[in-house]
Design a protein around this motif. Structure first.
Motif, PDB file in Angstrom:
ATOM      1  N   LEU A 112     -37.984  68.275  76.375  1.00 59.65           N
ATOM      2  CA  LEU A 112     -38.812  67.509  75.502  1.00 59.65           C
ATOM      3  C   LEU A 112     -38.268  67.106  74.444  1.00 59.65           C
ATOM      4  O   LEU A 112     -38.730  65.918  73.728  1.00 59.65           O
ATOM      5  N   ALA A 113     -37.395  67.908  73.865  1.00 61.48           N
ATOM      6  CA  ALA A 113     -36.447  67.234  72.783  1.00 61.48           C
ATOM      7  C   ALA A 113     -35.444  66.044  73.133  1.00 61.48           C
ATOM      8  O   ALA A 113     -35.289  65.221  72.386  1.00 61.48           O
ATOM      9  N   SER A 114     -35.138  66.113  74.301  1.00 58.90           N
ATOM     10  CA  SER A 114     -34.323  64.979  74.748  1.00 58.90           C
ATOM     11  C   SER A 114     -34.926  63.567  74.986  1.00 58.90           C
ATOM     12  O   SER A 114     -34.810  62.421  74.561  1.00 58.90           O
ATOM     13  N   ILE A 115     -36.475  63.866  75.450  1.00 53.39           N
ATOM     14  CA  ILE A 115     -37.385  62.902  75.612  1.00 53.39           C
ATOM     15  C   ILE A 115     -37.680  61.855  73.920  1.00 53.39           C
ATOM     16  O   ILE A 115     -37.533  60.964  73.952  1.00 53.39           O
ATOM     17  N   SER A 116     -37.843  63.048  73.295  1.00 54.20           N
ATOM     18  CA  SER A 116     -38.120  62.501  71.898  1.00 54.20           C
ATOM     19  C   SER A 116     -37.033  61.955  71.196  1.00 54.20           C
ATOM     20  O   SER A 116     -36.949  60.991  70.529  1.00 54.20           O
ATOM     21  N   LEU A 117     -35.660  62.439  71.511  1.00 54.83           N
ATOM     22  CA  LEU A 117     -34.519  61.778  70.987  1.00 54.83           C
ATOM     23  C   LEU A 117     -34.375  60.346  71.596  1.00 54.83           C
ATOM     24  O   LEU A 117     -33.797  59.489  70.694  1.00 54.83           O
ATOM     25  N   ARG A 118     -34.599  60.307  72.746  1.00 58.43           N
ATOM     26  CA  ARG A 118     -34.224  59.154  73.541  1.00 58.43           C
ATOM     27  C   ARG A 118     -35.230  57.869  73.159  1.00 58.43           C
ATOM     28  O   ARG A 118     -34.731  56.830  72.837  1.00 58.43           O
ATOM     29  N   VAL A 188     -29.671  84.595  67.841  1.00 58.04           N
ATOM     30  CA  VAL A 188     -29.108  83.432  68.478  1.00 58.04           C
ATOM     31  C   VAL A 188     -30.133  82.740  69.420  1.00 58.04           C
ATOM     32  O   VAL A 188     -30.088  81.214  69.442  1.00 58.04           O
ATOM     33  N   ALA A 189     -30.992  83.388  70.136  1.00 57.40           N
ATOM     34  CA  ALA A 189     -32.100  82.898  70.958  1.00 57.40           C
ATOM     35  C   ALA A 189     -33.104  82.010  70.209  1.00 57.40           C
ATOM     36  O   ALA A 189     -33.458  81.015  70.619  1.00 57.40           O
ATOM     37  N   GLU A 190     -33.322  82.394  68.997  1.00 62.15           N
ATOM     38  CA  GLU A 190     -34.311  82.020  68.115  1.00 62.15           C
ATOM     39  C   GLU A 190     -33.678  80.677  67.454  1.00 62.15           C
ATOM     40  O   GLU A 190     -34.295  79.401  67.686  1.00 62.15           O
ATOM     41  N   LEU A 191     -32.494  80.355  67.091  1.00 62.06           N
ATOM     42  CA  LEU A 191     -31.949  79.368  66.520  1.00 62.06           C
ATOM     43  C   LEU A 191     -31.631  78.468  67.581  1.00 62.06           C
ATOM     44  O   LEU A 191     -31.891  77.165  67.232  1.00 62.06           O
ATOM     45  N   THR A 192     -30.945  78.667  68.668  1.00 61.81           N
ATOM     46  CA  THR A 192     -30.585  77.611  69.508  1.00 61.81           C
ATOM     47  C   THR A 192     -31.686  77.382  70.478  1.00 61.81           C
ATOM     48  O   THR A 192     -31.685  76.078  71.137  1.00 61.81           O
ATOM     49  N   GLY A 193     -32.490  78.352  71.105  1.00 63.54           N
ATOM     50  CA  GLY A 193     -33.546  77.684  71.836  1.00 63.54           C
ATOM     51  C   GLY A 193     -34.726  77.347  71.313  1.00 63.54           C
ATOM     52  O   GLY A 193     -35.404  76.757  72.086  1.00 63.54           O
ATOM     53  N   PHE A 194     -34.857  77.330  69.975  1.00 62.09           N
ATOM     54  CA  PHE A 194     -36.449  77.186  69.344  1.00 62.09           C
ATOM     55  C   PHE A 194     -35.943  76.215  68.183  1.00 62.09           C
ATOM     56  O   PHE A 194     -36.610  75.245  68.056  1.00 62.09           O
ATOM     57  N   LEU A 195     -35.427  76.776  67.287  1.00 61.13           N
ATOM     58  CA  LEU A 195     -35.408  76.195  65.847  1.00 61.13           C
ATOM     59  C   LEU A 195     -34.461  74.986  66.042  1.00 61.13           C
ATOM     60  O   LEU A 195     -35.035  73.843  65.331  1.00 61.13           O
ATOM     61  N   LEU A 196     -33.683  74.892  66.645  1.00 65.98           N
ATOM     62  CA  LEU A 196     -32.686  73.609  66.687  1.00 65.98           C
ATOM     63  C   LEU A 196     -33.665  72.356  67.458  1.00 65.98           C
ATOM     64  O   LEU A 196     -33.601  71.353  66.985  1.00 65.98           O
ATOM     65  N   PRO A 197     -34.260  72.765  68.678  1.00 66.71           N
ATOM     66  CA  PRO A 197     -35.029  71.624  69.317  1.00 66.71           C
ATOM     67  C   PRO A 197     -36.050  71.505  68.480  1.00 66.71           C
ATOM     68  O   PRO A 197     -36.429  70.271  68.401  1.00 66.71           O
ATOM     69  N   LEU A 198     -36.844  72.472  67.724  1.00 68.02           N
ATOM     70  CA  LEU A 198     -37.922  72.055  66.968  1.00 68.02           C
ATOM     71  C   LEU A 198     -37.536  71.206  65.986  1.00 68.02           C
ATOM     72  O   LEU A 198     -38.215  70.205  65.509  1.00 68.02           O
ATOM     73  N   THR A 199     -36.441  71.389  65.147  1.00 69.72           N
ATOM     74  CA  THR A 199     -35.994  70.289  64.310  1.00 69.72           C
ATOM     75  C   THR A 199     -35.810  69.000  64.557  1.00 69.72           C
ATOM     76  O   THR A 199     -36.365  68.048  64.184  1.00 69.72           O
ATOM     77  N   VAL A 200     -35.355  68.672  65.909  1.00 70.46           N
ATOM     78  CA  VAL A 200     -35.002  67.420  66.507  1.00 70.46           C
ATOM     79  C   VAL A 200     -36.287  66.842  66.969  1.00 70.46           C
ATOM     80  O   VAL A 200     -36.471  65.734  66.603  1.00 70.46           O
ATOM     81  N   VAL A 201     -37.324  67.646  67.427  1.00 73.52           N
ATOM     82  CA  VAL A 201     -38.612  67.011  67.876  1.00 73.52           C
ATOM     83  C   VAL A 201     -39.156  66.631  66.579  1.00 73.52           C
ATOM     84  O   VAL A 201     -39.953  65.427  66.533  1.00 73.52           O
TER      85      VAL A 201
END
Length: 326
Positions: A112-118, A188-201
């Motif tokens: 989902l983050a990749s589609i948004s970034l693309r 680590v799970a929250e930062l890399t698996g959630f917060l980082l993709p959320l910021t991107v989206v």
């Protein structure tokens, strides 16, 4: 630390909470099973057969549909377990289903983050980004699967050997972790698996909206602008509905089951709310095909009745011709 709800140890949880959680999971997974299966099978059929060469983000959508389909295929075993309170399929199958659940969730977040970034880069820098080779997208998808696969390994690996062969999923006993280890893993799970993709989206959503309002935007066609923004906004909507609630309750669930002294009311509340948020995280396997339908004109057209009838007629004619030749 646990993704679902509780361990097998009867001293930790009451039978009432266990029954409540099993009912929630059984009902919800049964409801999303058929729509999720049909929607993602149709999505893969459309993407591979018709628009693989025409849509810029289709490779990411294909991988997103594969991730959703993997989860859907594991749901019947989960429903059986939660309805019968017993797992007769062996430890290996239990671990695979347990692992696939989280691989699907974090793969969906990644794509989902990749589609948004693309889409965002395609709108903001169309001349620079439109020439990007599809090979890069395929490598990015492969990297995503490897990253998610490795990142989700702690979910099954932190479960220790157990004697009760009928126990599965979140009720598997956890290895003993120190407070520092548990906090580190959750962080680590929250930062890399959630917060980082959320910021991107969310960043891509804001940038896309701002870019489409500019008069100098290259995409002068109003319809194209609307479709581009609708795709990015849909990704953000699925992300917020499915994954934000779960990742809010995830650390609370860890805290409720840790050795930290918290009130019994807090524990009971978390153990009742967390299963609901986990079910919402599974809802994406139904919402993603809806997103494809309403944001991709080609997808909608190919699933219209005339298109399906035409496709069936072509297949029938091809079959008849083959039979005549034989």
């Amino acid at each position: 630390m646990s993704g679902d709800a509780f361990t097998c140890n009867p001293e930790n949880q009451t039978t009432t909470i266990r029954d409540y959680q099993h009912q929630i999971y059984a009902v919800f997974y049964t409801v999303i099973l058929v729509p999720g299966l049909i929607g993602n099978v149709l999505a893969l059929w459309v993407f591979y057969a018709y628009i693989k060469e025409t849509k810029k983000a289709v490779i990411f959508m294909i991988n997103l549909a594969v991730a959703d389909l993997l989860q859907v295929l594991s749901l019947p075993l989960r429903v059986y377990y939660y309805l019968n309170n017993s797992w007769p399929f062996g430890k290996f199958a239990c671990m695979v289903c347990f692992y696939v659940k989280y691989v699907n969730m974090y793969a969906s977040i990644f794509f989902l983050a990749s589609i948004s970034l693309r889409r965002c880069r395609l709108i903001i820098q169309p001349l620079r980004y439109s020439g990007t080779k599809r090979q890069w997208d395929r490598r990015w998808c492969l990297f995503g699967w490897l990253l998610v696969g490795l990142g989700c390994l702690p979910f099954p690996l932190l479960r220790k050997d157990y004697d009760d062969v009928h126990c599965c999923f979140s009720e598997l006993p956890m290895m003993n972790l120190t407070k520092a280890q548990g906090v580190s893993l959750v962080t680590v799970a929250e930062l890399t698996g959630f917060l980082l993709p959320l910021t991107v989206v969310m960043t891509c959503t804001c940038l896309t909206a701002a870019s489409l309002r500019e008069k100098t935007c290259v995409l002068q066609d109003t319809g194209e602008k609307h479709k581009a923004f609708k795709m990015v906004l849909s990704c953000a909507g699925v992300f917020l509905v499915c994954f934000v609630p779960y990742h809010i309750t995830f650390p609370l669930d860890f805290l409720a089951k840790s050795s930290v002294s918290v009130s019994s009311a807090f524990k009971v509340a978390v153990l009742h709310i967390h299963p609901v948020t986990l079910c919402l995280a599974s809802l994406n396997c139904c919402l993603d095909p809806v997103m494809y339908y309403f944001t991709t004109d080609e997808f909608k057209r190919r699933l219209s009745r005339p298109e399906i009838q035409e496709s069936l007629q072509l297949h029938l004619r091809a079959s008849c011709s083959s039979n005549r030749e034989v």
